[in-house]
Design a protein around this motif. Sequence first.
Motif, PDB file in Angstrom:
ATOM      1  N   THR A 126       1.842   3.095   4.825  1.00  0.00           N
ATOM      2  CA  THR A 126       2.455   3.749   3.546  1.00  0.00           C
ATOM      3  C   THR A 126       3.956   2.841   3.114  1.00  0.00           C
ATOM      4  O   THR A 126       4.282   2.715   2.677  1.00  0.00           O
ATOM      5  CB  THR A 126       1.888   4.812   3.631  1.00  0.00           C
ATOM      6  OG1 THR A 126       0.763   5.655   4.029  1.00  0.00           O
ATOM      7  CG2 THR A 126       2.514   5.773   2.170  1.00  0.00           C
ATOM      8  N   GLY A 151       5.282   0.475   1.015  1.00  0.00           N
ATOM      9  CA  GLY A 151       5.422   1.296  -0.227  1.00  0.00           C
ATOM     10  C   GLY A 151       6.266   0.632  -0.757  1.00  0.00           C
ATOM     11  O   GLY A 151       7.397  -0.158  -0.124  1.00  0.00           O
ATOM     12  N   GLY A 208       8.569   4.362   0.101  1.00  0.00           N
ATOM     13  CA  GLY A 208       8.640   2.661   0.616  1.00  0.00           C
ATOM     14  C   GLY A 208       9.788   1.688   1.406  1.00  0.00           C
ATOM     15  O   GLY A 208      10.869   1.986   0.056  1.00  0.00           O
TER      16      GLY A 208
END
Length: 330
Positions: free
Chosen positions: A49, A53, A66
């Motif tokens: 993630t 991101g 991110g």
Amino acid sequence: MKLHWRKQEHLTENLLKVVGLFSVVVLLLIAFFLFKESFMIFYKIGTLTIVSGTKWYPTAEPQSFGMLPLIMGTISTTMLTALFAIPLGLATAIYIAEIASHRIKEFLKPIVEMLASFPSVVFGFFGMVVIAPILTTWLSPLLSEKLPAFLRDAGIPFLSTVVADLCYDKLFIASGLNMFTASMMLTAKSVPVIASIAEDSIASVPRTFREASYSIGATKWDTIRHVVIPSSLSGISVAIILGFATIVGETMIVLMAAGGAAIIPNWIFDAVRPMPAAIAAEMAEAPYRSLHYHALFGVGALLFVFNFILSLISDFVSKRFRKVKLGEKL
């Protein structure tokens, strides 16, 4: 007397071992501290993630970490810089080592080595106060207004339509602090590094190699292309990789000249925020032990991994070409 020299040799050997071991221990402690402080962010949010991101908003509500814009900012700035720095650095090294007269060589080599140690903040300041205004006040009107108008007036198919519109859309420079400005200053910083290391490698090629080439009728350019460069390819490759490492880890130039926008760049005139700039700009604002704090250490850990990989590649390439030079079986 013989025993005395043996004791000195043994003492020197042990001292060098201690210094080498100390360097390794310091490096391991730095790596341990980085990964220890960054573990929390990767554990709570997830490595995939974070790395994939596209939004870096560490102070917004809700927070977003991110790192892809920071990673892409670093990669794009590095690639654009390498496009300029590698040819310029190698050309400078070849000129100093093979073409320049002795007097010019003695003049240029110290200057190149001095530029390699020049403070980064000076390059960043020059890009911010000199290059950036030139881009916005002179180059942008020329490329995005006068050039499209000239192409349209020419009335040439394709040039007066597609190319003119492309110039108008892509060559307008909204801000002089962007990826292009940072790359120009990084080029000025990395060219001396590449040139200095590559020149030492080229100069170390035995003179007998050149004389053997000349003896069979080869010209100077043929000798440089087919004898000198292949024989020094190990050092040249290391110079290029260390130049990459210099670009990736540079902080002050990208902090001052890259624009500071944490977005994925689409063009060379977009503002970017490479990873070193994010750490330098935000660490003072991040509350101690907060997610933002751990996220910045995560950025540092990724940067550490990138530079470590570059060092491994440099070592591998150096050994590989050294084996080729010695005629060993790969």
